[in-house]
Structure formats: C-alpha cells, structure tokens
Scaffold this active site. Sequence first.
Site, PDB file in Angstrom:
ATOM      1  N   HIS A   1       0.886  -1.113   0.169  1.00 42.10           N
ATOM      2  CA  HIS A   1      -0.100  -0.048  -0.038  1.00 42.10           C
ATOM      3  C   HIS A   1       0.882   1.191  -0.048  1.00 42.10           C
ATOM      4  O   HIS A   1       1.654   1.546   0.681  1.00 42.10           O
ATOM      5  CB  HIS A   1      -0.932  -0.076   1.281  1.00 42.10           C
ATOM      6  CG  HIS A   1      -2.077  -0.990   1.188  1.00 42.10           C
ATOM      7  ND1 HIS A   1      -3.181  -0.847   2.142  1.00 42.10           N
ATOM      8  CD2 HIS A   1      -2.381  -1.942   0.561  1.00 42.10           C
ATOM      9  CE1 HIS A   1      -4.038  -1.554   1.805  1.00 42.10           C
ATOM     10  NE2 HIS A   1      -3.457  -2.342   0.791  1.00 42.10           N
TER      11      HIS A   1
ATOM     12  N   GLU B   1      -9.788  -1.683  -8.761  1.00 38.50           N
ATOM     13  CA  GLU B   1     -10.595  -2.425  -7.694  1.00 38.50           C
ATOM     14  C   GLU B   1     -11.888  -1.637  -7.368  1.00 38.50           C
ATOM     15  O   GLU B   1     -11.892  -0.594  -7.019  1.00 38.50           O
ATOM     16  CB  GLU B   1      -9.595  -2.568  -6.512  1.00 38.50           C
ATOM     17  CG  GLU B   1     -10.316  -3.513  -5.381  1.00 38.50           C
ATOM     18  CD  GLU B   1      -9.500  -3.673  -4.392  1.00 38.50           C
ATOM     19  OE1 GLU B   1      -9.928  -3.958  -3.144  1.00 38.50           O
ATOM     20  OE2 GLU B   1      -8.070  -3.601  -4.157  1.00 38.50           O
TER      21      GLU B   1
ATOM     22  N   ARG C   1     -11.355 -11.022  -5.811  1.00 41.13           N
ATOM     23  CA  ARG C   1     -10.655 -10.420  -4.567  1.00 41.13           C
ATOM     24  C   ARG C   1     -11.022 -11.066  -3.278  1.00 41.13           C
ATOM     25  O   ARG C   1     -10.683 -10.699  -2.313  1.00 41.13           O
ATOM     26  CB  ARG C   1     -11.145  -8.916  -4.438  1.00 41.13           C
ATOM     27  CG  ARG C   1     -10.365  -8.232  -5.375  1.00 41.13           C
ATOM     28  CD  ARG C   1      -8.789  -7.625  -4.781  1.00 41.13           C
ATOM     29  NE  ARG C   1      -9.142  -6.744  -3.549  1.00 41.13           N
ATOM     30  CZ  ARG C   1      -8.188  -6.786  -2.431  1.00 41.13           C
ATOM     31  NH1 ARG C   1      -7.154  -7.818  -2.761  1.00 41.13           N
ATOM     32  NH2 ARG C   1      -8.268  -5.885  -1.503  1.00 41.13           N
TER      33      ARG C   1
ATOM     34  N   TYR D   1     -10.803   7.037   1.544  1.00 43.69           N
ATOM     35  CA  TYR D   1     -10.122   5.823   2.002  1.00 43.69           C
ATOM     36  C   TYR D   1      -8.704   5.633   1.603  1.00 43.69           C
ATOM     37  O   TYR D   1      -8.258   6.131   0.499  1.00 43.69           O
ATOM     38  CB  TYR D   1     -11.085   4.750   1.356  1.00 43.69           C
ATOM     39  CG  TYR D   1     -10.318   3.493   1.236  1.00 43.69           C
ATOM     40  CD1 TYR D   1      -9.346   3.186   0.063  1.00 43.69           C
ATOM     41  CD2 TYR D   1     -10.284   2.811   2.402  1.00 43.69           C
ATOM     42  CE1 TYR D   1      -8.620   2.062   0.262  1.00 43.69           C
ATOM     43  CE2 TYR D   1      -9.458   1.690   2.595  1.00 43.69           C
ATOM     44  CZ  TYR D   1      -8.698   1.326   1.423  1.00 43.69           C
ATOM     45  OH  TYR D   1      -7.840   0.054   1.627  1.00 43.69           O
TER      46      TYR D   1
ATOM     47  N   GLU E   1      -2.467  -9.264  -1.896  1.00 42.69           N
ATOM     48  CA  GLU E   1      -2.349  -8.046  -1.109  1.00 42.69           C
ATOM     49  C   GLU E   1      -1.468  -8.204   0.202  1.00 42.69           C
ATOM     50  O   GLU E   1      -1.625  -9.187   0.826  1.00 42.69           O
ATOM     51  CB  GLU E   1      -3.693  -7.398  -0.736  1.00 42.69           C
ATOM     52  CG  GLU E   1      -3.646  -6.110   0.192  1.00 42.69           C
ATOM     53  CD  GLU E   1      -5.152  -5.383   0.220  1.00 42.69           C
ATOM     54  OE1 GLU E   1      -5.225  -4.314   0.730  1.00 42.69           O
ATOM     55  OE2 GLU E   1      -5.979  -6.359  -0.073  1.00 42.69           O
TER      56      GLU E   1
ATOM     57  N   ASP F   1      -7.324  -6.413   8.475  1.00 47.71           N
ATOM     58  CA  ASP F   1      -8.104  -7.022   9.046  1.00 47.71           C
ATOM     59  C   ASP F   1      -8.454  -8.294   8.697  1.00 47.71           C
ATOM     60  O   ASP F   1      -9.470  -9.000   9.055  1.00 47.71           O
ATOM     61  CB  ASP F   1      -9.643  -6.156   8.958  1.00 47.71           C
ATOM     62  CG  ASP F   1      -9.903  -5.789   7.552  1.00 47.71           C
ATOM     63  OD1 ASP F   1     -10.685  -6.394   6.979  1.00 47.71           O
ATOM     64  OD2 ASP F   1      -9.228  -4.976   7.042  1.00 47.71           O
TER      65      ASP F   1
ATOM     66  N   ASP G   1      -7.676   1.126  -5.698  1.00 47.87           N
ATOM     67  CA  ASP G   1      -8.802   1.048  -5.297  1.00 47.87           C
ATOM     68  C   ASP G   1      -9.930   1.936  -5.232  1.00 47.87           C
ATOM     69  O   ASP G   1      -9.688   3.003  -4.540  1.00 47.87           O
ATOM     70  CB  ASP G   1      -8.536   0.225  -3.821  1.00 47.87           C
ATOM     71  CG  ASP G   1      -9.630  -0.387  -3.328  1.00 47.87           C
ATOM     72  OD1 ASP G   1      -9.467  -1.164  -2.328  1.00 47.87           O
ATOM     73  OD2 ASP G   1     -10.981  -0.216  -3.559  1.00 47.87           O
TER      74      ASP G   1
ATOM     75  N   ARG H   1       0.103  -0.677  -4.527  1.00 49.64           N
ATOM     76  CA  ARG H   1      -1.430  -0.105  -4.893  1.00 49.64           C
ATOM     77  C   ARG H   1      -1.514   1.460  -4.143  1.00 49.64           C
ATOM     78  O   ARG H   1      -0.727   1.908  -3.256  1.00 49.64           O
ATOM     79  CB  ARG H   1      -2.475  -0.704  -3.988  1.00 49.64           C
ATOM     80  CG  ARG H   1      -3.898  -0.180  -4.045  1.00 49.64           C
ATOM     81  CD  ARG H   1      -4.937  -0.593  -3.027  1.00 49.64           C
ATOM     82  NE  ARG H   1      -4.604   0.169  -1.959  1.00 49.64           N
ATOM     83  CZ  ARG H   1      -5.341   0.127  -0.867  1.00 49.64           C
ATOM     84  NH1 ARG H   1      -6.302  -0.762  -0.706  1.00 49.64           N
ATOM     85  NH2 ARG H   1      -5.034   0.869   0.212  1.00 49.64           N
TER      86      ARG H   1
ATOM     87  N   GLU I   1     -13.961  -8.290  -2.266  1.00 46.97           N
ATOM     88  CA  GLU I   1     -13.512  -8.436  -1.047  1.00 46.97           C
ATOM     89  C   GLU I   1     -14.594  -8.598  -0.211  1.00 46.97           C
ATOM     90  O   GLU I   1     -14.675  -9.040   0.920  1.00 46.97           O
ATOM     91  CB  GLU I   1     -12.499  -7.422  -0.528  1.00 46.97           C
ATOM     92  CG  GLU I   1     -13.225  -6.039  -0.521  1.00 46.97           C
ATOM     93  CD  GLU I   1     -11.967  -5.118  -0.134  1.00 46.97           C
ATOM     94  OE1 GLU I   1     -12.400  -4.234   0.660  1.00 46.97           O
ATOM     95  OE2 GLU I   1     -10.975  -4.976  -0.791  1.00 46.97           O
TER      96      GLU I   1
ATOM     97  N   HIS J   1     -12.710   1.639  -4.297  1.00 46.14           N
ATOM     98  CA  HIS J   1     -13.380   1.291  -2.988  1.00 46.14           C
ATOM     99  C   HIS J   1     -15.101   1.641  -2.957  1.00 46.14           C
ATOM    100  O   HIS J   1     -15.486   2.129  -2.003  1.00 46.14           O
ATOM    101  CB  HIS J   1     -12.871   2.172  -1.962  1.00 46.14           C
ATOM    102  CG  HIS J   1     -12.860   1.352  -0.581  1.00 46.14           C
ATOM    103  ND1 HIS J   1     -13.869   1.388   0.425  1.00 46.14           N
ATOM    104  CD2 HIS J   1     -11.998   0.444  -0.172  1.00 46.14           C
ATOM    105  CE1 HIS J   1     -13.517   0.765   1.274  1.00 46.14           C
ATOM    106  NE2 HIS J   1     -12.503  -0.088   1.168  1.00 46.14           N
TER     107      HIS J   1
ATOM    108  N   HIS K   1      -7.901 -10.564  -0.946  1.00 41.06           N
ATOM    109  CA  HIS K   1      -7.816  -9.477   0.110  1.00 41.06           C
ATOM    110  C   HIS K   1      -6.707  -9.694   1.197  1.00 41.06           C
ATOM    111  O   HIS K   1      -7.141 -10.877   1.733  1.00 41.06           O
ATOM    112  CB  HIS K   1      -9.198  -9.272   0.696  1.00 41.06           C
ATOM    113  CG  HIS K   1      -9.570  -8.133   1.372  1.00 41.06           C
ATOM    114  ND1 HIS K   1     -10.405  -8.344   2.604  1.00 41.06           N
ATOM    115  CD2 HIS K   1      -9.001  -6.927   1.567  1.00 41.06           C
ATOM    116  CE1 HIS K   1     -10.531  -7.064   3.180  1.00 41.06           C
ATOM    117  NE2 HIS K   1      -9.545  -6.432   2.706  1.00 41.06           N
TER     118      HIS K   1
ATOM    119  N   TRP L   1     -19.016   3.669   1.518  1.00 41.40           N
ATOM    120  CA  TRP L   1     -17.739   3.975   2.036  1.00 41.40           C
ATOM    121  C   TRP L   1     -16.602   3.164   1.309  1.00 41.40           C
ATOM    122  O   TRP L   1     -16.710   1.995   1.023  1.00 41.40           O
ATOM    123  CB  TRP L   1     -17.596   3.587   3.629  1.00 41.40           C
ATOM    124  CG  TRP L   1     -16.206   3.985   3.990  1.00 41.40           C
ATOM    125  CD1 TRP L   1     -15.300   5.186   4.174  1.00 41.40           C
ATOM    126  CD2 TRP L   1     -15.116   2.884   4.256  1.00 41.40           C
ATOM    127  NE1 TRP L   1     -14.339   5.268   4.692  1.00 41.40           N
ATOM    128  CE2 TRP L   1     -13.884   3.764   4.592  1.00 41.40           C
ATOM    129  CE3 TRP L   1     -15.050   1.690   4.201  1.00 41.40           C
ATOM    130  CZ2 TRP L   1     -12.871   3.392   5.031  1.00 41.40           C
ATOM    131  CZ3 TRP L   1     -13.839   1.036   4.485  1.00 41.40           C
ATOM    132  CH2 TRP L   1     -12.899   1.804   5.021  1.00 41.40           C
TER     133      TRP L   1
END
Length: 410
Positions: free
Chosen positions: A125, A244, A291, A162, A347, A324, A218, A150, A270, A220, A320, A410
Amino acid sequence: MQGSTIRNVEVLVASPGRTFVTLRVTTHDGVVGLGDATLNGRELAVAAYLRDHVAPMLIGSDAHRIEDTWQLLFRGAYWRRGPVTMTAIAAIDVALWDIKAKVAGLPLFQLLGGASREGCLAYAHATGHDVPELLDSVRASLAEGFRAVRVQTAVPGLSKVYGVPSAPSSGPYAYEPASRGTLPSVEDWDSRAYLRHVPGVLEQVRHELGPELILLHDAHHRLTPIEAARLGRSLEPYDLFWLEDCTPVDNQESLRLVREHTTTPLAVGEVLSSIWDYQTIIREQLVDFVRSSVVHAGGITSLRRILDHAGMYQIRSGMHGATDISPVGQAAALHLALAIPNFGIQEYMKHSATSLAAFRTSFTFTDGYLHPGTEPGLGVDYLDEVADRYPYERAYLPVNRLKDGTVHDW
Ligand code: CS2
Ligand code: MG
C-alpha cells in the site's frame, strides 16, 4: 479415529493494535488448528455465531471430515451465505485444514496440490496527501522489495478519503480504516472531485516511476457504473494491473456497462462471500481478478471452488489482505495462493508490531514475493500470553456522506 475427534473449540477475541477473532480447535490428540474469524467492525457477531451456535455442534465430531463439516455448517444452518455466516464457516474450515496438515506432517499447500510457483507476488500500500508524498511512499515500498504497489491519494476538497491516514507523512502502515469509539466516524465524498483528481495522480506516478512498476488502485465501491467506466477509460494510458471495486456489485450486471467502455483490468470481491455472488460476474467475464479472501468467503474449501470456476474464464486470484485479515487468515491465503493454478497477486498490508506480537508466524517476504513457509499446517501460532493483554475494544469502519448529507458507499 478417536484421536482426531474435536475435544475443544475456543473463540479468542483480542485487540492488539486492532481487533482479531481467532478460532482454536483442539483434537483429543492435542492437535491444534487455527482459523481467522475477523469481520471488521462486526467482530462480535461472528464470535457469538461461533461460540453460541457452531462450537457446541462440533465437539466430538471428526476433524478430518472437512467437506462434510462445511456442508453441515452451510446447508445445515438453513440460513445461508452472508459475511457473518461465511466468516464463521471459514474459521472452522481453515482450522480443520490446519489440523489435517499437521497430522500429515506437511505444510498445508502440499495438501492443496503442492506448490505451483516459487512465491506469491505481493503488492504493498502506498498513500499520500499529495503527489510528492505519494511518490515517497511508493519509493519506500520499492525499497522494501515490493514490485507492485497500490496507490491511494487524498482528494482536494475532501477532508478524509479511504486509504489515506489522517496525519501527513505517517507512512502507509499508519492507516487503519476502523477507528475505536462509540460511533463510526463520518467521512465526506464527492465523485466528481475524485474523478477530476485521480487520473492526473496516476499519470504523474507512472511518469515518475516508469512503465515496469506494477500499479493498482482501489476505487473502494464509490462510483456509479458510468462513472466507473469513465474512470477506467481515463486510466488506460497508465497501464494499471487492476482497478478495484470501481462500483458496488450488489447488482452483478452493473459491471457490464464498465466493461463496455474500458479495457482497464477489473478486480472485485473482497465483500463477496460465496460462489453465487460471482455467478454473473464470472460467467460473463466481467472481471479479471477475484478479490475474495479465505476469511470472508467460507474458507479454503469454498474459495478454492470459486477460483477453480474463475480459472475456466482465465480470471485470476487477487486475495484481500488488509490488516483486518489476521496473520492466521494471511497464512491461509498464502497456502492456497501457492497451490492454485490461476494465481494473480496477493495484497500484503503489513500488520503493526503490536498486532504481530500476538502471533508467531512462519511466512516470508523476499524480493517482492510471499511464501507460506514449510512448517506443518498453516505455520502460525496464537500467543495467548500476549493477546490477553489487549482486551476487546469496539471499533467501527467509517461511514460516508455526500455534501448534502446523503449516505454513500464507503
Ligand atoms: C481495502 C480494505 O485493502 C483493501 O483493498 O478495500 O482496506 C478494506 O477497506 C478493509 O479491509 C475493510 O475492513
Ligand atoms: Mg479494496
């Protein structure tokens, strides 16, 4: 097979740096299997699903019957699919695969058909409040050995976006989407501002860092299909590896309009948790990368099926791997990623030192490639003595609102 019957099922919830829900299954022989049951911002829903409903069903059952257990938890629940159910099933599934591989004395990827490559290309990232900061962040990832990055950027006129940490120059690993507190934080969104800004940023990144660098972005889930089509087309000159989540895929057909207008490769999934969520997307070749993670799509048993189906359409994996996804979920992803024929990219959003301290891991990152390691099973342990120092703290993913107050994706 008394030895492989399940003696104990524990649901371990802790917040070392961020919240993780870890499932631990122990057989009568004392073989331990781990699974990741972390669903960001809804962690306790999965923990309760496992603790109060699933765990009692598994005590005394044969840990080696992975497929039968999967079917029992999917069909036997009557209420199927969805992120909570599929994350709970995933944790059990991965824990049983961990046990089977440990009993076999083999790293899990060997049970999945063995290695199909030497390593799994990983992407980092990179993020910035402006282009110079973003370029520094990309260069920092390249210096760590990454070959794919990314890129996410702040958007003029929007307070928070994001993928970009609040404080400038706090580095890519300072970004954690879920924030602790009594209520979700509210972010603002404006698709027109974003669509005006992002192509110029990707142009500068490509110009500065050359044609070889593997670049990803992304969106998002924030654009309408026609906005996504426009973005995809405006980014074509910058040769993205993928764009993405360019538009929400609750309506899978919405990607048809995007496909009609752009050749920028697309990645989604994802937030998709079952093979049925991909039916139209895969059959009509509307994406190029799947993803879904092992954690949110029903485990190794389920994601392997989705990827086998995708492989028929030359669609590859792009699992993904944000923070998290716990180190247990990350390890499970790498064992599957090493074995499948249609691997694309993995990722790799690195966990904080506090989070990592709660797990012993054996996967490696070398010269841009991840490898699950060769220990029996997943190659990950949960360190209770560390995790127990971090009791659960509720955290929420942000909510997005447009300038007029309308709730937005979001
Ligand atoms: C993101 C995630 O990494 C990604 O591609 O979409 O960071 C996502 O926002 C979080 O995993 C949500 O929990
Ligand atoms: Mg994403």
